[in-house]
Design a protein around this motif. Structure first.
Motif, PDB file in Angstrom:
ATOM      1  N   GLN A   5      11.266  -3.332  -7.496  1.00  0.00           N
ATOM      2  CA  GLN A   5      10.561  -4.597  -7.711  1.00  0.00           C
ATOM      3  C   GLN A   5       9.228  -4.664  -6.957  1.00  0.00           C
ATOM      4  OE1 GLN A   5      11.639  -7.378  -9.637  1.00  0.00           O
ATOM      5  NE2 GLN A   5       9.508  -7.881  -9.258  1.00  0.00           N
ATOM      6  N   SER A   6       8.212  -5.156  -7.663  1.00  0.00           N
ATOM      7  CA  SER A   6       6.975  -5.530  -6.972  1.00  0.00           C
ATOM      8  C   SER A   6       7.160  -6.973  -6.515  1.00  0.00           C
ATOM      9  CB  SER A   6       5.778  -5.425  -7.915  1.00  0.00           C
ATOM     10  OG  SER A   6       5.594  -4.089  -8.314  1.00  0.00           O
TER      11      SER A   6
ATOM     12  N   VAL B  75       6.338 -10.708  -4.725  1.00  0.00           N
ATOM     13  CA  VAL B  75       5.315 -11.687  -5.054  1.00  0.00           C
ATOM     14  C   VAL B  75       4.998 -12.536  -3.834  1.00  0.00           C
ATOM     15  CG1 VAL B  75       4.911 -13.720  -6.481  1.00  0.00           C
ATOM     16  CG2 VAL B  75       6.034 -11.740  -7.466  1.00  0.00           C
ATOM     17  N   ILE B  76       3.712 -12.869  -3.710  1.00  0.00           N
ATOM     18  CA  ILE B  76       3.290 -13.764  -2.630  1.00  0.00           C
ATOM     19  C   ILE B  76       3.756 -15.179  -2.969  1.00  0.00           C
ATOM     20  CG2 ILE B  76       1.276 -14.786  -1.486  1.00  0.00           C
ATOM     21  CD1 ILE B  76      -0.223 -12.141  -2.216  1.00  0.00           C
ATOM     22  N   PRO B  77       4.472 -15.853  -2.058  1.00  0.00           N
ATOM     23  CA  PRO B  77       4.866 -17.230  -2.349  1.00  0.00           C
ATOM     24  C   PRO B  77       3.677 -18.177  -2.188  1.00  0.00           C
ATOM     25  CG  PRO B  77       5.698 -16.541  -0.190  1.00  0.00           C
ATOM     26  CD  PRO B  77       4.962 -15.366  -0.784  1.00  0.00           C
ATOM     27  N   PRO B  78       3.687 -19.330  -2.811  1.00  0.00           N
ATOM     28  CA  PRO B  78       4.745 -19.827  -3.689  1.00  0.00           C
ATOM     29  C   PRO B  78       4.656 -19.198  -5.069  1.00  0.00           C
ATOM     30  CG  PRO B  78       2.964 -21.421  -3.548  1.00  0.00           C
ATOM     31  CD  PRO B  78       2.590 -20.310  -2.634  1.00  0.00           C
ATOM     32  N   SER B  79       5.795 -19.128  -5.699  1.00  0.00           N
ATOM     33  CA  SER B  79       5.855 -18.530  -7.025  1.00  0.00           C
ATOM     34  C   SER B  79       7.039 -19.130  -7.750  1.00  0.00           C
ATOM     35  CB  SER B  79       6.030 -17.021  -6.887  1.00  0.00           C
ATOM     36  OG  SER B  79       6.572 -16.471  -8.068  1.00  0.00           O
ATOM     37  N   GLN B  80       6.912 -19.199  -9.078  1.00  0.00           N
ATOM     38  CA  GLN B  80       8.071 -19.698  -9.830  1.00  0.00           C
ATOM     39  C   GLN B  80       9.181 -18.643  -9.866  1.00  0.00           C
ATOM     40  OE1 GLN B  80       5.894 -20.489 -13.523  1.00  0.00           O
ATOM     41  NE2 GLN B  80       7.153 -18.965 -14.569  1.00  0.00           N
ATOM     42  N   ASP B  81       8.838 -17.391  -9.530  1.00  0.00           N
ATOM     43  CA  ASP B  81       9.855 -16.340  -9.423  1.00  0.00           C
ATOM     44  C   ASP B  81      10.381 -16.324  -7.991  1.00  0.00           C
ATOM     45  OD1 ASP B  81       9.648 -15.415 -12.062  1.00  0.00           O
ATOM     46  OD2 ASP B  81       7.867 -14.270 -11.554  1.00  0.00           O
TER      47      ASP B  81
ATOM     48  N   ILE C 273      12.028 -13.277  -6.168  1.00  0.00           N
ATOM     49  CA  ILE C 273      11.273 -12.091  -5.750  1.00  0.00           C
ATOM     50  C   ILE C 273      10.022 -12.480  -4.973  1.00  0.00           C
ATOM     51  CG2 ILE C 273      12.122 -10.553  -7.551  1.00  0.00           C
ATOM     52  CD1 ILE C 273       9.470 -11.177  -9.073  1.00  0.00           C
TER      53      ILE C 273
ATOM     54  N   GLN D 288       4.983  -0.625 -10.523  1.00  0.00           N
ATOM     55  CA  GLN D 288       4.361   0.107  -9.427  1.00  0.00           C
ATOM     56  C   GLN D 288       3.991   1.533  -9.826  1.00  0.00           C
ATOM     57  OE1 GLN D 288       3.407  -1.229  -6.475  1.00  0.00           O
ATOM     58  NE2 GLN D 288       2.408   0.750  -6.165  1.00  0.00           N
TER      59      GLN D 288
ATOM     60  N   ILE E 217      -2.382  -7.444  -6.395  1.00  0.00           N
ATOM     61  CA  ILE E 217      -1.443  -8.572  -6.303  1.00  0.00           C
ATOM     62  C   ILE E 217      -0.611  -8.563  -7.572  1.00  0.00           C
ATOM     63  CG2 ILE E 217      -1.246 -11.079  -6.267  1.00  0.00           C
ATOM     64  CD1 ILE E 217      -3.740 -11.209  -4.638  1.00  0.00           C
ATOM     65  N   TRP E 218       0.677  -8.684  -7.378  1.00  0.00           N
ATOM     66  CA  TRP E 218       1.579  -8.578  -8.531  1.00  0.00           C
ATOM     67  C   TRP E 218       2.159  -9.952  -8.885  1.00  0.00           C
ATOM     68  CZ3 TRP E 218       6.493  -9.223 -10.439  1.00  0.00           C
ATOM     69  CH2 TRP E 218       6.819  -8.456 -11.559  1.00  0.00           C
ATOM     70  N   ARG E 219       2.130 -10.265 -10.143  1.00  0.00           N
ATOM     71  CA  ARG E 219       2.759 -11.494 -10.650  1.00  0.00           C
ATOM     72  C   ARG E 219       3.304 -11.215 -12.034  1.00  0.00           C
ATOM     73  NH1 ARG E 219       2.693 -16.805  -7.814  1.00  0.00           N
ATOM     74  NH2 ARG E 219       1.872 -16.026  -5.876  1.00  0.00           N
ATOM     75  N   GLN E 220       4.440 -11.798 -12.342  1.00  0.00           N
ATOM     76  CA  GLN E 220       4.899 -11.769 -13.731  1.00  0.00           C
ATOM     77  C   GLN E 220       3.912 -12.600 -14.541  1.00  0.00           C
ATOM     78  OE1 GLN E 220       8.622 -10.835 -14.718  1.00  0.00           O
ATOM     79  NE2 GLN E 220       9.685 -11.763 -12.996  1.00  0.00           N
TER      80      GLN E 220
ATOM     81  N   ASP F 252       3.960 -16.277 -14.479  1.00  0.00           N
ATOM     82  CA  ASP F 252       3.733 -16.864 -13.162  1.00  0.00           C
ATOM     83  C   ASP F 252       2.261 -16.763 -12.756  1.00  0.00           C
ATOM     84  OD1 ASP F 252       4.498 -18.050 -10.779  1.00  0.00           O
ATOM     85  OD2 ASP F 252       5.007 -16.156  -9.811  1.00  0.00           O
TER      86      ASP F 252
END
Lengths: 461, 451
Positions: free
Chosen positions: A63-64, A66-72, A75, B40, B62-65, B68
Motif C-alpha cells: 500500500q501507498s 496517504v497523508i491525513p486527512p483523507s476519506q481513505d 490507509i 509504487q 504524494i499518493w491518493r486514490q 480522494d
C-alpha cells in the motif's frame, strides 16, 4: 499446499533440478521471469484462512499510504515526517535496497540513523535533540522535511583473481538541514574514528523474506552459538535490546545491528520511523521534541489499526525463502567446500532448527539461513562508529545469505552490506575484516577457479 | 596552544562552510510535487529515471486514490501539488472545468486519439500519458484441461460450458471495472452487451476489491478466465505467471493523463517532468515487467519487448467511445444497474439461470415460455434511451456529493430491486410453465390440461 504454492514449488523445483543456470554462470542469459517473484511467495501448507491473512498483509505492505486527512482513513497516517510512502518503495518485491551511486542521487531505499554520543535510558542510542533518530527527507504540507543526506564515495581498487574490483567507501553529508545544523562540523560518517558530535549510520532496506523462520529460532540456540568456541579469532555475541511494548530487555535479532527483538517491533518501528505511521507499539510518532510544526500536526490517535499491524507482521512471517538452486552443479559443490574451509560457515551458519511457533509451517523446521544472528566485529572499514545497545560501532549482525543469489534478479540494483556499498557479492567479500580477517586471508589465497566456485555457491543460495 | 586551538576551531568552521557549499552545489535541487494514484512499482521506476535525467530536481510523490483527490486539490495551494499524473479522467475533466490546469504546448509524437477515440484534452490542458486495454486474462492450461478453446472475444465465455470458470469484477467496487463493462457495451451494443454480461454473470464468481489479485485466482487454476485490464495480466506474465491476455476484437481503452496545476510554483520542473513522462525514454519505462502499460507515443513501440501489444497497429477500438466525456458519462449509472441486476441478487440469479438452462437443455421443441423467460433474464434493466438520460447519468455520478441526488438514486435502486425480484419471479414461473406448454403443443398428455 495451495495450487499457487504448488505452481511455485514446481517452478523453483524445476529450476533447482537443472534448468539453465542463468544466475550463477551466465550473466548474459535472462533469468526465468518467475524468479523476479522469488521473495513474494507464501510458505507452503498455509491454511485457507492463513492465506487470506497473508494476502491482506501483502496488500498493506504494498500500500501507498496517504497523508491525513483523507476519506481513505484505513490507509491514512503518512507523516508528519517520512522517508517513503510505502514499504515496497524500499523493499521492492520484498528484497533488499540499494545505495545511491553518488551525491546527485537521492536516498530511495536507504536511510540515515542519527544519534548523539551517550547511552539512552534502556541502553540504546540517544536520539539527536533536533532530528530524532532518523533523518526524514519529507514532510506533509506545513511541516518542512528535515533535509537530505547525500552519499559521496572514496574508492580503491583491489586486484582479485577474477580481475580488479573497485571498493567504494561511502561518506554521508547533509544538505539543507531544515531544523538547524546537525552540528557545527558536518562530519563524514566513515573512517573518522571519532565518537563525538553527531553519530550517523546509513542503512539500506534489508530483505523481508524468511524473517518468520528467523524469529522461530529458539533463543537457546542463539545463546549456544554465542557460547560456542570458534576458530580463527571469531567471536560473536547476542545483542540485548529494549522491547518498548513489553517493557523488558530481550535478545536482538532483526536489523543490521540486531537492534530489534521481534518482527512485530521491527515492523512497527519501520512504520513510524520511515513513514510516520503510529501504532499501538509506537503511539507517539516521529517528531523531534523541538519540531513544533511536526508536533502540532501529529495525530493524537493511533493511525494503524491493531489488526493491520498483525496482518503486516503475519505476511512477513509467512514469506517463504527460495530454495537453493543448482546444488548438483560441480562448481557449487566445490564452492560450498571452500565456504566451509574459509570459516565463512562459522558465522554464516548453514543450518539451524526452529522451535515451536504459533504458525505451524514455522515450527520445528530445519532451515538454511546462513546466519548465526550474532554480532561480530567487522573491522574499521565497515564501522559506523555508532553503538546500538550492546553492538559497538564496528559490530554488525551476520546477515542471512539465503536467497542472496537472486537479489539482483529481483532488484537489479540491490546492494550488499549494511549501507549497500558493495554492488556485488565479490565486493562484499572483500570488505570482510575484523573477526573475518582470517577468512578474508583465505579468500585472498584462492586461485581464479576457486574464487569463481565460491561465488557460484553463493549465487546458488 | 590557545592560538593553535582557536585556529583549529576556525578551520573546522571554514571546512564546515566549505563542505556545506560543496554539498549545496552538488545536491541543492528544486522540489517537485507529483500527485498520483499509480502503484509504487510504477512510481519507483519513473522517480529513479527522472532523477537521473534531471538531477537538478527532486521528486516528491504524494499518493491518493482517485476518489480522494478532489478534496486535496480544492484546498488552498492544492496541497503544494505541481503535477497531477493519474488514471483518473474524471478528476482531470473536473480540474479543467475549474480552471486549475495550465495549458500545455502541443507535444509532437504523442497520440491524442486512438482509432478515433479521443484520449487527450483537445485544448491541451492535459495529455494522455499511457493507455490500457480491457480484456480477459486466461489460464491456457486450465482451459485446455477443460477441453475448451481459448476465448477470443467476450461472447466466447458466455456459454454454459464456462460455468464456474470465470471471475468478473464488480464495477462499483473495483476501480478499473466500470470502463470494462462500458467497453463490452460499446463493442456489442446496449442490448447485446447486457445479454452477454447477464450470461457471463450467471455462471461467474463476482470479484470485489479484495486482497487477492485476479491474476492469482486465474494462475492458481481456481478460475480459467478473469475479466480485467491488460497491465495486471501482462505484469503477472512478465513475472512468470502461466497466463495469457486476450484482447477482444473491439478493444476498450482506459487512458491515464498528466497535467500541470495552475497553482504550481515550480513550473519549469513540472514541465520537465511532463516532458520526461511523454518522451521516448519515459514511455519506454511502461514496458518494465512490473508496469506493462501501453505507450501513447507510437515511436516508443520500437523498444517494446517481443509480442508487446501495439494499439496503433493491432486493434480497432470500441466504436462508440469518441470523446473523453463519453468514456465516463454513463459509468456510474451502468455500475448501479450492474449492482441492481447482478451483484445484489446474485444468489437467486445463479439458481434462476441454472434452472433456465436445465429447462432449455431438456426442451425438445419450441417453447414460447422458455423463449420469453430467457429474453426476460437477458433484458437490460433499463433501456439504452434511459441510460442516455443526462439527468439520470448525473444523479448517479454525483450522488456522493449531493444529498438530493443520493435520495433520488436510492429511490431508483429500490424500484430496480423490486423490478428485478418481479422479473426473476416471472422467469421462474415461465420455467415452471414449460411442461404444460409442451404438453399443449404436443397433445400427448391431455389429462394435464384444463377441461
Amino acid at each position: 499446499m495451495t495450487k499457487w504454492g504448488l505452481f511455485w514449488g514446481a517452478c523453483l523445483g524445476l529450476y533447482w533440478q537443472g534448468m539453465p543456470l542463468a544466475v550463477a554462470t551466465d550473466a548474459s542469459a535472462p533469468a526465468p521471469a518467475y524468479l523476479r517473484e522469488a521473495y513474494t511467495q507464501p510458505l507452503p501448507h498455509l491454511s485457507t484462512s492463513e492465506l487470506e491473512r497473508f494476502y491482506r498483509g501483502r496488500q498493506l505492505v504494498r500500500q501507498s499510504w496517504v497523508i491525513p486527512p483523507s476519506q481513505d482513513s484505513a490507509i491514512a497516517g503518512l507523516g508528519p515526517l517520512y522517508n517513503r510512502n510505502a514499504c515496497i518503495a524500499c523493499h521492492a518485491k520484498n528484497g533488499r535496497g540499494y545505495a545511491p551511486d553518488g551525491p546527485e542521487e537521492s536516498l530511495k531505499t536507504m536511510l540515515v540513523r542519527l544519534s548523539v554520543p551517550g547511552v539512552g535510558m534502556h541502553g540504546g542510542p540517544v536520539a539527536h535533540p533536533l532530528y530524532g533518530d532518523q533523518l526524514n527527507a519529507f514532510g506533509v504540507p506545513g511541516v518542512p522535511g528535515e533535509g537530505e543526506a547525500s552519499v559521496h564515495y572514496s574508492t580503491r581498487t583491489v586486484a582479485t583473481p577474477l580481475g580488479n574490483i573497485e571498493l567504494r567507501q561511502p561518506h554521508i553529508r547533509f544538505v539543507q538541514p531544515a531544523y538547524g545544523a546537525l552540528e557545527p562540523l558536518m562530519r563524514e560518517t566513515a573512517n573518522t574514528g571519532a565518537n563525538s558530535g553527531v553519530l550517523t549510520s546509513a542503512r539500506i532496506a534489508p530483505p523481508l523474506y524468511g524473517t518468520g523462520l528467523m524469529e522461530a529460532i529458539p533463543i537457546s540456540t542463539l545463546q549456544a552459538l554465542a557460547k560456542q568456541k570458534k576458530p580463527a579469532g571469531i567471536k560473536g555475541r547476542l545483542n540485548t535490546v529494549w522491547d518498548p511494548e513489553n517493557q523488558r530487555m530481550l535478545p536482538g535479532r532483526f536489523g543490521w545491528k540486531a537492534n530489534t527483538a521481534s518482527l512485530r517491533l521491527q515492523t512497527a518501528s519501520a512504520l513510524v520511523g520511515d513513514m510516520g505511521i503510529t501504532s499501538q507499539v509506537f503511539p507517539t510518532g516521529n517528531c523531534g521534541r523541538l519540531q513544533t510544526a511536526c508536533l502540532n500536526t501529529q495525530s493524537s490517535t493511533v493511525e494503524l489499526q491493531p489488526a493491520q499491524l498483525d496482518d503486516m507482521v503475519f505476511y512477513q512471517q509467512a514469506l517463504a525463502v527460495p530454495p537453493q538452486r543448482n546444488t548438483d552443479d560441480a562448481a557449487v559443490i566445490r564452492g560450498a567446500r571452500i565456504f566451509r574451509r574459509a570459516h565463512c560457515a562459522v558465522c554464516h551458519v548453514p543450518e539451524l532448527k526452529t522451535g515451536r511457533d504459533v504458525l505451524t509451517p514455522l515450527t520445528n523446521q530445519t532451515i538454511r539461513p546462513y546466519t548465526d544472528l550474532l554480532l561480530h566485529d567487522m573491522g574499521p572499514g565497515l564501522a559506523d562508529h555508532r553503538p546500538d545497545f550492546m553492538a559497538s560501532g564496528s559490530e554488525w549482525r551476520t546477515p542471512p545469505l539465503w536467497g542472496i543469489g537472486l537479489a539482483r534478479i529481483v532488484e537489479p540494483r540491490a546492494g550488499f552490506l549494511h549501507d549497500g556499498r558493495a554492488r556485488s557479492i565479490l565486493e562484499a567479500i572483500y570488505w570482510h575484516d575484523g573477526e573475518a580477517r582470517a577468512s578474508r586471508a583465505y579468500v585472498d589465497r584462492l586461485q581464479k577457479q576457486e574464487l569463481a566456485d565460491l561465488l557460484a555457491f553463493l549465487e546458488s543460495l | 596552544m590557545r592560538l593553535i586551538k582557536q585556529l583549529q576551531i576556525l578551520g573546522r568552521w571554514l571546512l564546515a562552510i566549505g563542505i556545506g557549499c560543496i554539498s549545496l552545489c552538488a545536491c541543492a535541487e528544486e522540489r517537485l510535487v507529483v500527485l498520483t494514484s499509480y502503484p509504487q512499482e510504477m512510481v519507483s521506476q519513473f522517480e529513479a529515471a527522472f532523477e537521473q535525467a534531471h538531477p537538478q530536481y527532486r521528486l516528491e510523490v504524494i499518493w491518493r486514490q482517485s476518489a480522494d483527490t478532489q478534496k486535496l486539490l480544492s484546498e488552498p495551494g492544492s496541497g503544494d501539488v505541481d503535477v497531477y499524473w493519474s488514471p483518473a479522467l474524471r478528476n482531470f475533466l473536473q480540474l479543467r472545468k475549474q480552471a486549475q490546469l495550465r495549458q500545455l504546448p502541443p507535444i509532437d509524437g504523442i497520440a491524442e486519439s486512438v482509432h478515433g477515440v479521443q484520449i487527450a484534452d483537445p485544448d491541451h490542458y492535459f495529455f494522455a500519458s499511457e493507455i490500457a486495454g480491457y480484456g480477459m486474462v486466461v489460464n491456457p492450461q486450465t482451459i485446455s484441461a477443460s477441453g475448451l478453446p481459448l476465448p477470443t472475444d467476450w461472447q466466447d465465455i458466455a456459454s454454459p460450458a464456462w460455468a464456474g470458470k470465470v471471475t468478473l469484477p464488480i464495477p462499483s467496487q473495483v476501480g478499473f471495472a466500470p470502463g470494462l463493462y462500458e467497453a463490452i457495451l460499446g463493442a456489442l451494443g446496449w442490448n447485446d452487451g447486457w445479454r452477454i454480461i447477464h450470461q457471463m454473470a450467471a455462471q461467474a464468481k463476482l470479484a470485489t476489491a479484495g486482497s487477492t489479485f485476479v491474476t492469482d485466482d486465474v494462475a492458481s487454476g481456481n478460475f480459467a478466465v478473469g475479466l480485467t485490464i491488460d497491465f495486471f495480466a501482462h505484469a503477472a506474465i512478465a513475472n512468470g505467471q502461466p497466463l495469457k491476455f486476450v484482447y477482444p476484437h473491439h478493444v476498450g481503452y482506459s487512458p491515464a493523463h498528466i497535467g500541470i496545476l495552475q497553482s504550481s510554483r515550480h513550473v519549469a520542473a513540472a514541465e520537465a517532468f511532463v516532458a520526461f513522462v511523454l518522451s521516448d525514454a519515459g514511455q519506454a519505462l511502461l514496458f518494465h515487467p512490473d508496469i506493462r502499460k501501453l505507450p501513447v507515443r507510437a515511436s516508443a513501440y520500437s523498444q517494446a519487448p517481443a509480442g508487446y501489444f501495439n494499439p496503433f497497429t493491432q486493434s480497432v477500438s470500441t466504436a462508440n467511445q469518441t470523446s473523453l466525456e463519453t468514456l465516463l458519462r454513463r459509468q456510474a449509472l451502468t455500475s448501479a444497474v450492474f449492482d441492481a441486476c447482478i451483484t445484489r441478487p446474485q444468489a437467486t440469479l445463479d439458481s434462476m439461470w441454472q434452472q433456465l438452462r436445465q429447462a432449455e437443455a431438456q426442451q425438445t421443441g419450441a417453447s414460447p415460455s422458455l423463449t420469453e423467460a430467457r429474453a426476460l433474464a437477458e433484458m437490460p434493466l433499463i433501456s439504452e434511451r434511459e441510460a442516455e438520460d443526462v439527468h439520470l447519468q448525473t444523479v448517479f455520478r454525483a450522488r456522493r456529493e449531493n444529498p438530493a441526488y443520493e435520495a433520488e438514486t436510492a429511490q431508483y435502486e429500490a424500484r430496480w430491486n423490486q423490478e428485478i425480484q418481479q422479473r426473476h419471479a416471472r422467469v421462474m414461473a415461465l420455467i415452471q410453465q414449460k411442461p404444460a406448454q409442451q404438453t399443449e403443443a404436443t397433445g400427448k398428455t391431455g389429462q394435464l390440461t384444463s377441461p
